[in-house]
Design a protein around this motif. Structure first.
Motif, PDB file in Angstrom:
ATOM      1  N   VAL A   1      48.667 -27.442  51.666  1.00 23.07           N
ATOM      2  CA  VAL A   1      48.393 -26.399  52.657  1.00 23.07           C
ATOM      3  C   VAL A   1      48.997 -26.793  53.988  1.00 23.07           C
ATOM      4  O   VAL A   1      48.729 -27.881  54.511  1.00 23.07           O
ATOM      5  CB  VAL A   1      46.874 -26.170  52.848  1.00 23.07           C
ATOM      6  CG1 VAL A   1      46.636 -24.960  53.739  1.00 23.07           C
ATOM      7  CG2 VAL A   1      46.171 -26.009  51.520  1.00 23.07           C
ATOM      8  N   SER A   2      49.814 -25.901  54.556  1.00 21.00           N
ATOM      9  CA  SER A   2      50.326 -26.084  55.904  1.00 21.00           C
ATOM     10  C   SER A   2      49.752 -24.976  56.773  1.00 21.00           C
ATOM     11  O   SER A   2      49.887 -23.793  56.454  1.00 21.00           O
ATOM     12  CB  SER A   2      51.859 -26.009  55.915  1.00 21.00           C
ATOM     13  OG  SER A   2      52.349 -26.032  57.240  1.00 21.00           O
ATOM     14  N   SER A   3      49.069 -25.366  57.843  1.00 23.20           N
ATOM     15  CA  SER A   3      48.421 -24.361  58.689  1.00 23.20           C
ATOM     16  C   SER A   3      48.251 -24.900  60.095  1.00 23.20           C
ATOM     17  O   SER A   3      48.080 -26.101  60.307  1.00 23.20           O
ATOM     18  CB  SER A   3      47.052 -23.982  58.113  1.00 23.20           C
ATOM     19  OG  SER A   3      46.368 -23.101  58.976  1.00 23.20           O
ATOM     20  N   HIS A   4      48.299 -23.983  61.078  1.00 25.31           N
ATOM     21  CA  HIS A   4      48.004 -24.353  62.463  1.00 25.31           C
ATOM     22  C   HIS A   4      46.500 -24.365  62.716  1.00 25.31           C
ATOM     23  O   HIS A   4      46.053 -24.868  63.747  1.00 25.31           O
ATOM     24  CB  HIS A   4      48.676 -23.366  63.425  1.00 25.31           C
ATOM     25  CG  HIS A   4      50.163 -23.554  63.518  1.00 25.31           C
ATOM     26  ND1 HIS A   4      51.055 -22.759  62.843  1.00 25.31           N
ATOM     27  CD2 HIS A   4      50.902 -24.465  64.189  1.00 25.31           C
ATOM     28  CE1 HIS A   4      52.286 -23.173  63.106  1.00 25.31           C
ATOM     29  NE2 HIS A   4      52.223 -24.200  63.913  1.00 25.31           N
ATOM     30  N   ASN A   5      45.731 -23.803  61.798  1.00 23.47           N
ATOM     31  CA  ASN A   5      44.284 -23.765  61.960  1.00 23.47           C
ATOM     32  C   ASN A   5      43.689 -25.052  61.394  1.00 23.47           C
ATOM     33  O   ASN A   5      43.342 -25.143  60.224  1.00 23.47           O
ATOM     34  CB  ASN A   5      43.692 -22.538  61.262  1.00 23.47           C
ATOM     35  CG  ASN A   5      42.250 -22.296  61.653  1.00 23.47           C
ATOM     36  OD1 ASN A   5      41.496 -23.237  61.931  1.00 23.47           O
ATOM     37  ND2 ASN A   5      41.846 -21.039  61.683  1.00 23.47           N
ATOM     38  N   LEU A   6      43.562 -26.056  62.245  1.00 27.06           N
ATOM     39  CA  LEU A   6      43.119 -27.366  61.777  1.00 27.06           C
ATOM     40  C   LEU A   6      41.661 -27.367  61.363  1.00 27.06           C
ATOM     41  O   LEU A   6      41.244 -28.184  60.541  1.00 27.06           O
ATOM     42  CB  LEU A   6      43.364 -28.411  62.867  1.00 27.06           C
ATOM     43  CG  LEU A   6      44.823 -28.562  63.319  1.00 27.06           C
ATOM     44  CD1 LEU A   6      44.976 -29.771  64.226  1.00 27.06           C
ATOM     45  CD2 LEU A   6      45.767 -28.675  62.132  1.00 27.06           C
ATOM     46  N   ARG A   7      40.871 -26.473  61.920  1.00 30.39           N
ATOM     47  CA  ARG A   7      39.459 -26.416  61.526  1.00 30.39           C
ATOM     48  C   ARG A   7      39.320 -25.952  60.079  1.00 30.39           C
ATOM     49  O   ARG A   7      38.450 -26.427  59.351  1.00 30.39           O
ATOM     50  CB  ARG A   7      38.697 -25.484  62.470  1.00 30.39           C
ATOM     51  CG  ARG A   7      38.592 -26.055  63.880  1.00 30.39           C
ATOM     52  CD  ARG A   7      37.807 -25.177  64.809  1.00 30.39           C
ATOM     53  NE  ARG A   7      37.760 -25.749  66.143  1.00 30.39           N
ATOM     54  CZ  ARG A   7      37.157 -25.172  67.182  1.00 30.39           C
ATOM     55  NH1 ARG A   7      36.547 -24.007  67.019  1.00 30.39           N
ATOM     56  NH2 ARG A   7      37.172 -25.765  68.364  1.00 30.39           N
TER      57      ARG A   7
ATOM     58  N   LEU B   1      41.638 -26.454  57.731  1.00 27.27           N
ATOM     59  CA  LEU B   1      42.104 -27.566  56.918  1.00 27.27           C
ATOM     60  C   LEU B   1      41.025 -28.626  56.779  1.00 27.27           C
ATOM     61  O   LEU B   1      40.855 -29.227  55.714  1.00 27.27           O
ATOM     62  CB  LEU B   1      43.363 -28.186  57.540  1.00 27.27           C
ATOM     63  CG  LEU B   1      44.639 -27.356  57.498  1.00 27.27           C
ATOM     64  CD1 LEU B   1      45.797 -28.151  58.078  1.00 27.27           C
ATOM     65  CD2 LEU B   1      44.977 -26.903  56.088  1.00 27.27           C
ATOM     66  N   GLU B   2      40.308 -28.850  57.865  1.00 27.05           N
ATOM     67  CA  GLU B   2      39.248 -29.856  57.851  1.00 27.05           C
ATOM     68  C   GLU B   2      38.162 -29.508  56.833  1.00 27.05           C
ATOM     69  O   GLU B   2      37.553 -30.387  56.235  1.00 27.05           O
ATOM     70  CB  GLU B   2      38.650 -29.964  59.247  1.00 27.05           C
ATOM     71  CG  GLU B   2      37.703 -31.123  59.446  1.00 27.05           C
ATOM     72  CD  GLU B   2      37.352 -31.332  60.903  1.00 27.05           C
ATOM     73  OE1 GLU B   2      36.789 -32.379  61.227  1.00 27.05           O
ATOM     74  OE2 GLU B   2      37.643 -30.433  61.724  1.00 27.05           O
ATOM     75  N   ASP B   3      37.935 -28.220  56.614  1.00 35.74           N
ATOM     76  CA  ASP B   3      36.887 -27.772  55.694  1.00 35.74           C
ATOM     77  C   ASP B   3      37.278 -27.944  54.227  1.00 35.74           C
ATOM     78  O   ASP B   3      36.405 -28.072  53.366  1.00 35.74           O
ATOM     79  CB  ASP B   3      36.549 -26.296  55.950  1.00 35.74           C
ATOM     80  CG  ASP B   3      35.807 -26.094  57.267  1.00 35.74           C
ATOM     81  OD1 ASP B   3      35.211 -27.067  57.766  1.00 35.74           O
ATOM     82  OD2 ASP B   3      35.842 -24.961  57.785  1.00 35.74           O
ATOM     83  N   ILE B   4      38.585 -27.931  53.936  1.00 34.29           N
ATOM     84  CA  ILE B   4      39.006 -27.892  52.527  1.00 34.29           C
ATOM     85  C   ILE B   4      39.813 -29.090  52.062  1.00 34.29           C
ATOM     86  O   ILE B   4      39.862 -29.371  50.859  1.00 34.29           O
ATOM     87  CB  ILE B   4      39.809 -26.604  52.229  1.00 34.29           C
ATOM     88  CG1 ILE B   4      41.094 -26.554  53.054  1.00 34.29           C
ATOM     89  CG2 ILE B   4      38.976 -25.372  52.472  1.00 34.29           C
ATOM     90  CD1 ILE B   4      42.033 -25.436  52.664  1.00 34.29           C
ATOM     91  N   CYS B   5      40.459 -29.810  52.961  1.00 32.28           N
ATOM     92  CA  CYS B   5      41.401 -30.850  52.544  1.00 32.28           C
ATOM     93  C   CYS B   5      40.719 -32.192  52.311  1.00 32.28           C
ATOM     94  O   CYS B   5      39.761 -32.542  52.998  1.00 32.28           O
ATOM     95  CB  CYS B   5      42.495 -31.020  53.592  1.00 32.28           C
ATOM     96  SG  CYS B   5      43.582 -29.583  53.716  1.00 32.28           S
TER      97      CYS B   5
END
Length: 299
Positions: free
Chosen positions: A182-188, A190-194
């Motif tokens: 997953v590449s995303s600017h929404n780091l929050r 990413l924090e929930d799923i990665c």
């Protein structure tokens, strides 16, 4: 497993990727983050076989991606500008996917339709951005991919739909050992799923670690001393950022939590509180150490 080793790719003399390396374990959800122009989309295009590297290797499950039609059957991507035939309805696009991808699962397609409930006779071009994304997820997940690549995938979706889609993806990872990048600017988000994170900067992989380890290497401390912050402690700690509000110092410190606590305890702080860092803060301070300009960002 996704394995990129020593990738170099130049455009008109500019190296978008420069000795880039990345490892994504099978069955993991890997977040690729970095500033604009860092090379995220370029490496994704290599993983999809759209671009060919100047040097280095790009392998998925031990196979080269470039011109590997059989492997590409198992790799699917959703990006922010998902392509579709403008005149096609949802139903017609599903038939197209079914004719191309041999693992397309009609039963799963119908089941996902109960979650992503969009009229199948509507032309996709007449749908909102969020509805187009729902269609994209329904089609791609019905192809039963072994590797799913998502580039800004949730933009345009409302919070409830985001949660539903991510629950389906997490379930696929658990049940089928699907690998997700997953590449995303929404780091929050990413924090929930990665479970793993790679930070890319200027075409290079800066750091690549499990998310918990990445957070554990940088501490956010709130400290109160009888007087000023001890100068000797400043010299001993690897301080990335230090600020003061009233009598409370906030210090971003690189290193292991227990060692930092032991060093600080010698100076008898009145208050010592180790506050959990967000992925956004880790990103800022890791790149800040490389000279990336965050002077206008207040954290």
């Amino acid at each position: 497993m996704i394995k990129a080793q020593g990738i170099r790719k130049s455009f008109d003399g500019f190296f978008a990727l420069d000795d880039f390396c990345m490892t994504v374990q099978k069955g993991s959800i890997y977040g690729l983050i970095g500033p604009n122009g860092a090379g995220k989309t370029t490496i994704i295009n290599h993983l999809m076989g759209v671009l060919r590297q100047d040097s280095g290797t790009v392998k998925i499950d031990g196979e080269d991606v470039w011109e590997n039609a059989e492997l590409k059957q198992r790799i699917l991507c959703i990006n922010d500008d998902w392509y579709f035939f403008g005149s096609y309805t949802v139903k017609e696009t599903a038939r197209l996917y079914e004719s191309i991808y041999k693992n397309f699962n009609r039963e799963r397609y119908e089941k996902l339709g109960q979650i992503l409930n969009i009229e199948e006779n509507r032309q996709i071009r007449r749908l909102s951005k969020g509805m187009k994304k729902q269609v994209a997820f329904r089609l791609v997940l019905s192809c039963m991919p072994e590797v799913l690549i998502l580039d800004e995938p949730l933009d345009g979706l409302d919070p409830v739909m985001r949660k539903q889609i991510m629950n389906v993806i997490i379930s696929d990872v658990a049940e089928r050992q699907m690998t997700v990048l997953v590449s995303s600017h929404n780091l929050r988000e990413l924090e929930d799923i990665c479970d793993h994170v790679g930070i890319i900067h200027n075409g290079k992989m800066v750091i690549e670690k499990p998310l918990d380890d990445l957070k554990g290497n940088i501490q956010k401390l709130q400290l109160v001393f009888k007087g000023d912050f001890p100068s000797e402690l400043k010299e001993q700690l690897d301080i990335l950022h230090l600020s003061k509000t009233g009598s409370v110092y906030t210090a971003i410190v690189k290193g292991e939590s227990e060692k930092i606590k032991e060093m600080t305890a010698k100076f008898s702080p009145i208050v010592f509180d180790n506050v959990s860092l967000t992925l956004e803060e880790v990103f800022i301070y890791e790149l800040g150490g490389l000279g990336y300009d965050f002077k206008h960002i207040i954290v």
